[in-house]
Write a protein that holds these residues in place. Structure first.
Motif, PDB file in Angstrom:
ATOM      1  N   PHE A  74      35.696  79.074  39.835  1.00  0.00           N
ATOM      2  CA  PHE A  74      35.383  79.911  38.687  1.00  0.00           C
ATOM      3  C   PHE A  74      35.776  81.364  38.932  1.00  0.00           C
ATOM      4  O   PHE A  74      35.452  81.949  39.973  1.00  0.00           O
ATOM      5  CB  PHE A  74      33.881  79.865  38.378  1.00  0.00           C
ATOM      6  CG  PHE A  74      33.473  80.881  37.339  1.00  0.00           C
ATOM      7  CD1 PHE A  74      33.712  80.662  35.996  1.00  0.00           C
ATOM      8  CD2 PHE A  74      32.888  82.093  37.727  1.00  0.00           C
ATOM      9  CE1 PHE A  74      33.357  81.603  35.039  1.00  0.00           C
ATOM     10  CE2 PHE A  74      32.531  83.046  36.774  1.00  0.00           C
ATOM     11  CZ  PHE A  74      32.766  82.796  35.431  1.00  0.00           C
ATOM     12  N   ARG A  75      36.466  81.923  37.924  1.00  0.00           N
ATOM     13  CA  ARG A  75      36.711  83.359  37.868  1.00  0.00           C
ATOM     14  C   ARG A  75      36.657  83.787  36.420  1.00  0.00           C
ATOM     15  O   ARG A  75      37.268  83.145  35.561  1.00  0.00           O
ATOM     16  CB  ARG A  75      38.084  83.715  38.442  1.00  0.00           C
ATOM     17  CG  ARG A  75      38.157  85.158  38.927  1.00  0.00           C
ATOM     18  CD  ARG A  75      39.586  85.639  39.087  1.00  0.00           C
ATOM     19  NE  ARG A  75      40.074  86.244  37.844  1.00  0.00           N
ATOM     20  CZ  ARG A  75      41.320  86.628  37.628  1.00  0.00           C
ATOM     21  NH1 ARG A  75      42.235  86.434  38.549  1.00  0.00           N
ATOM     22  NH2 ARG A  75      41.671  87.172  36.486  1.00  0.00           N
ATOM     23  N   PRO A  76      35.907  84.840  36.086  1.00  0.00           N
ATOM     24  CA  PRO A  76      35.766  85.235  34.682  1.00  0.00           C
ATOM     25  C   PRO A  76      37.069  85.811  34.136  1.00  0.00           C
ATOM     26  O   PRO A  76      37.877  86.376  34.880  1.00  0.00           O
ATOM     27  CB  PRO A  76      34.672  86.306  34.728  1.00  0.00           C
ATOM     28  CG  PRO A  76      34.776  86.883  36.105  1.00  0.00           C
ATOM     29  CD  PRO A  76      35.158  85.733  36.993  1.00  0.00           C
ATOM     30  N   GLU A  77      37.236  85.672  32.833  1.00  0.00           N
ATOM     31  CA  GLU A  77      38.433  86.227  32.202  1.00  0.00           C
ATOM     32  C   GLU A  77      38.458  87.751  32.291  1.00  0.00           C
ATOM     33  O   GLU A  77      39.521  88.356  32.342  1.00  0.00           O
ATOM     34  CB  GLU A  77      38.505  85.793  30.736  1.00  0.00           C
ATOM     35  CG  GLU A  77      38.745  84.301  30.546  1.00  0.00           C
ATOM     36  CD  GLU A  77      38.878  83.936  29.085  1.00  0.00           C
ATOM     37  OE1 GLU A  77      38.914  84.869  28.246  1.00  0.00           O
ATOM     38  OE2 GLU A  77      38.952  82.734  28.764  1.00  0.00           O
ATOM     39  N   TRP A 129      38.163  93.783  47.683  1.00  0.00           N
ATOM     40  CA  TRP A 129      36.796  93.350  47.422  1.00  0.00           C
ATOM     41  C   TRP A 129      36.756  92.527  46.148  1.00  0.00           C
ATOM     42  O   TRP A 129      37.399  92.861  45.165  1.00  0.00           O
ATOM     43  CB  TRP A 129      35.884  94.575  47.295  1.00  0.00           C
ATOM     44  CG  TRP A 129      34.439  94.240  47.244  1.00  0.00           C
ATOM     45  CD1 TRP A 129      33.589  94.050  48.298  1.00  0.00           C
ATOM     46  CD2 TRP A 129      33.655  94.032  46.059  1.00  0.00           C
ATOM     47  NE1 TRP A 129      32.333  93.743  47.849  1.00  0.00           N
ATOM     48  CE2 TRP A 129      32.336  93.725  46.473  1.00  0.00           C
ATOM     49  CE3 TRP A 129      33.933  94.076  44.697  1.00  0.00           C
ATOM     50  CZ2 TRP A 129      31.304  93.462  45.583  1.00  0.00           C
ATOM     51  CZ3 TRP A 129      32.916  93.808  43.798  1.00  0.00           C
ATOM     52  CH2 TRP A 129      31.622  93.517  44.243  1.00  0.00           C
ATOM     53  N   ALA A 130      36.024  91.413  46.196  1.00  0.00           N
ATOM     54  CA  ALA A 130      35.824  90.500  45.068  1.00  0.00           C
ATOM     55  C   ALA A 130      37.007  89.545  44.916  1.00  0.00           C
ATOM     56  O   ALA A 130      38.091  89.754  45.460  1.00  0.00           O
ATOM     57  CB  ALA A 130      35.558  91.252  43.766  1.00  0.00           C
ATOM     58  N   GLY A 131      36.746  88.465  44.165  1.00  0.00           N
ATOM     59  CA  GLY A 131      37.776  87.448  43.996  1.00  0.00           C
ATOM     60  C   GLY A 131      37.300  86.329  43.100  1.00  0.00           C
ATOM     61  O   GLY A 131      36.995  86.539  41.928  1.00  0.00           O
ATOM     62  N   THR A 132      37.198  85.121  43.669  1.00  0.00           N
ATOM     63  CA  THR A 132      36.905  83.912  42.909  1.00  0.00           C
ATOM     64  C   THR A 132      35.730  83.183  43.543  1.00  0.00           C
ATOM     65  O   THR A 132      35.656  83.062  44.766  1.00  0.00           O
ATOM     66  CB  THR A 132      38.144  82.997  42.873  1.00  0.00           C
ATOM     67  OG1 THR A 132      39.248  83.739  42.353  1.00  0.00           O
ATOM     68  CG2 THR A 132      37.902  81.789  41.995  1.00  0.00           C
ATOM     69  N   LEU A 133      34.819  82.677  42.718  1.00  0.00           N
ATOM     70  CA  LEU A 133      33.646  81.969  43.210  1.00  0.00           C
ATOM     71  C   LEU A 133      34.049  80.694  43.942  1.00  0.00           C
ATOM     72  O   LEU A 133      34.872  79.918  43.465  1.00  0.00           O
ATOM     73  CB  LEU A 133      32.733  81.615  42.032  1.00  0.00           C
ATOM     74  CG  LEU A 133      31.528  80.718  42.329  1.00  0.00           C
ATOM     75  CD1 LEU A 133      30.516  81.451  43.192  1.00  0.00           C
ATOM     76  CD2 LEU A 133      30.897  80.229  41.031  1.00  0.00           C
TER      77      LEU A 133
END
Length: 478
Positions: free
Chosen positions: A9-12, A283-287
């Motif tokens: 999952f990654r938000p649009e 920093w940050a990416g995909t669940l």
């Protein structure tokens, strides 16, 4: 042509930052920091995604908005935790920060903020009057990631990623603690863990499981990695297991939630600058979700949840065309490569039987027909590790010797691994530019894959002998 649903999952609207998991009535509520990577960001809010089956994700959108004015103390709503009290009210604790509000040291203040929900977490009411800053003896700019849990003493305990004001600059990190009877009024207590080893220990959490207590945290001092400690009591002493990391460099800030006696960790697979394998980590990416298995000695092993693997139901092994049987290179290198290319999304499961004395073996992912370019999941019995390599490596010039042969793998992406002679199972879950690679269901390495976007599947052996016992390739239905 219909495409299968994404694995990760990654938000649009951006990227998944730190995940704050909360389980209730069989559902996982995965709050997360939404990183928009905007040039002039309007603060960092919490968003929420839910899942019942660890496969399908429903994006619920905004959960906790940022402060409404430029001078709000929570212009940025950073990591925290969610609990429910005995009356059924949900309490959300988070890190409130605004770059323009600074402490005596000139650094932006970090403070613990509080919000509550009486409508099942649909909306939250903030309580700025409950905000708690760092007391004397702690740096006011590092007072973050509140994690609240019910202690066996009956009180609520709140853990924090914090730093002492005195001591070696790189080793002031501590897991500070506050205690409360009502989730409103907090008093400082002794740190739950004070190793004097790291800059700080981010995203701390504590939980009990079958008589063992676990302290999980992420650090960026020795390595960017999520680690854990074990104890028979929440007061310690905290013991370091032989293998204390949950994954590698690319999977960070993982926190957990339990359901039906099982425990799942929710982290993010980092992106790299320019979407290049050599790009700087961002920093940050995909669940990405891993399930922990508790071993008889209390240690934890990590692997993708069976529910995720079971979602790959369409068998495509025959179309792949990869030869099974012996593979020998007693003093050299040998590989076998599939006839056809891999799809963009797949689960590959390979079983090999290695002979004693074999020095190296592993998977070739998205490799060329001759196996000479692509990604290499290399298992090294002599070194007791699993690493991610690639070919070609970085070149500093046109000459043969200017290939960076002295950088033997993507250094941050390696895991300790026990590789005795006999059978081993290699699982690769790949979706586009993301991969989760697992050895024997106990050692996992997550990573982005950018430079090689297509190619074949292969196996290799170096200075040894193995037999390819099974090769399975499955896909998700569209």
């Amino acid at each position: 042509m219909h495409t299968p649903p994404p694995v990760f999952f990654r938000p649009e609207a951006g990227w998944v930052g730190d995940v704050i998991p909360y389980a209730e009535d069989g559902r996982f509520h995965l709050f997360y920091l939404l990183d928009r990577r905007a040039e002039n960001p309007a603060g960092m809010p919490w968003h929420r995604v839910t899942t019942d089956d660890l496969v399908t994700f429903i994006d619920a959108g905004l959960a906790l908005p940022t402060g409404t004015s430029p001078d709000s103390h929570d212009h940025n709503c950073y990591t925290g935790s969610v609990v429910r009290d005995d009356a059924g009210v949900h309490h959300l604790f988070y890190t409130a920060q605004n770059p323009v509000i600074r402490g005596a040291d000139g650094q932006p203040l970090q403070r613990v903020a509080h919000a509550t929900s009486t409508n099942g977490m649909a909306t939250w009411t903030k309580h700025p009057e409950h905000t708690v800053g760092a007391p004397a003896g702690y740096e006011s700019a590092d007072w973050r990631d509140p994690f609240v849990f019910r202690h066996p003493d009956g009180r609520w305990h709140l853990l924090l990623a914090a730093r002492h004001t005195g001591g070696a600059e790189r080793r002031r990190g501590t897991v500070a603690r506050l205690v409360s009877d009502d989730l409103v009024t907090w008093a400082i207590a002794d740190p739950i863990w004070d190793p004097r080893r790291y800059v700080t220990q981010e995203c701390p959490e504590v939980f009990e499981w079958n008589g063992w207590w676990y302290l999980v945290y992420s650090e960026f001092s020795d390595r960017f990695v999520t680690r854990y400690r074990m104890a028979r009591s929440p007061e310690g002493p905290w013991l370091a297991p032989a293998q204390d990391t949950l994954d590698g460099r690319a999977w960070y800030a993982a926190k957990s939630a339990a359901r039906n006696g099982r425990r799942f960790f929710f982290g993010w697979i980092a992106t790299r600058e320019g979407h290049r394998d050599d790009g700087a980590w961002l920093w940050a990416g995909t669940l990405s979700i891993l399930e922990a298995t508790q071993q008889p000695d209390g240690t934890l092993t990590m692997a993708p949840a069976p529910e995720l693997l079971a979602s790959f139901t369409q068998d495509h092994a025959a179309q792949l065309g990869l030869t099974k049987g012996p593979l020998t290179a007693l003093d050299g290198y040998a590989c076998v490569v599939s006839e056809n290319e891999l799809p963009q999304q797949f689960h590959a499961r390979v079983v090999v039987d290695i002979e004693e004395g074999t020095r190296e073996f592993g998977l070739l992912l998205r490799c060329s027909a001759d196996g000479d370019t692509g990604y290499v999941l290399r298992l090294e019995p002599h070194a007791g590790r699993m690493v991610l390599d690639r070919w070609p490596r970085r070149s500093t010039g046109p000459a043969q010797w200017q290939i960076s042969g002295d950088v033997p793998q993507i250094l941050e992406l390696e895991r300790p691994a026990h590789l005795a002679p006999g059978r081993h199972v290699l699982d690769a879950v790949v979706d586009g530019d993301l991969a989760v690679l697992t050895l024997d269901g106990v050692v996992t390495l997550s990573t982005p894959l950018y430079d090689h976007s297509c190619g074949r599947l292969g196996l290799f052996v170096s200075d040894g002998r193995l037999e390819v016992v099974e090769v399975n390739l499955t896909q998700r239905p569209a």
